[in-house]
Design an enzyme around this catalytic site. Structure first.
Site, PDB file in Angstrom:
ATOM      1  N   LYS A   1       1.266   4.148  -2.940  1.00 40.72           N
ATOM      2  CA  LYS A   1       1.090   5.578  -2.690  1.00 40.72           C
ATOM      3  C   LYS A   1       2.315   6.363  -3.134  1.00 40.72           C
ATOM      4  CE  LYS A   1      -0.424   7.227   1.122  1.00 40.72           C
ATOM      5  NZ  LYS A   1      -0.766   7.541   2.504  1.00 40.72           N
TER       6      LYS A   1
ATOM      7  N   TYR B   1       0.832  -1.202   0.000  1.00 37.97           N
ATOM      8  CA  TYR B   1       0.000   0.000   0.000  1.00 37.97           C
ATOM      9  C   TYR B   1       0.870   1.256   0.000  1.00 37.97           C
ATOM     10  CZ  TYR B   1      -3.204   3.586   1.693  1.00 37.97           C
ATOM     11  OH  TYR B   1      -3.922   4.739   1.836  1.00 37.97           O
TER      12      TYR B   1
END
Length: 86
Positions: free
Chosen positions: A31, A27
């Site tokens: 990002k 994750y």
């Protein structure tokens, strides 16, 4: 997450736009990639982009889990469900 202890931000560290991103999860890596692409495309004039990091605004349905966002979701979800929160 995984990674060397020296990769983590310490209490007395100063964070700036020049700080190196060291994501420890898929994750976080996703990002970081999106932020880098947006920055590069903005620099090259392809888009006029701005990156904004919003706080947790989505409430996860169901029972709380081990995710950090699950804790924050519970702050909203539990009282709405009539669960007494201490």
């Amino acid at each position: 997450g995984s990674g060397a202890p020296t990769d983590y931000v310490q209490t007395n560290d100063t964070i700036s736009d020049a700080s190196r991103a060291t994501p420890h999860t898929t994750y976080g890596a996703t990002k970081a990639c999106c932020e880098l692409l947006l920055t590069d495309y903005s620099r090259r004039g392809f888009v006029d982009g701005r990156g904004v990091r919003l706080p947790t605004i989505c409430v996860r349905a169901g029972k709380p889990n081990a995710a950090t966002t699950g804790c924050f979701s519970g702050v909203i979800r539990e009282p709405l469900s009539g669960v007494d929160v201490e």
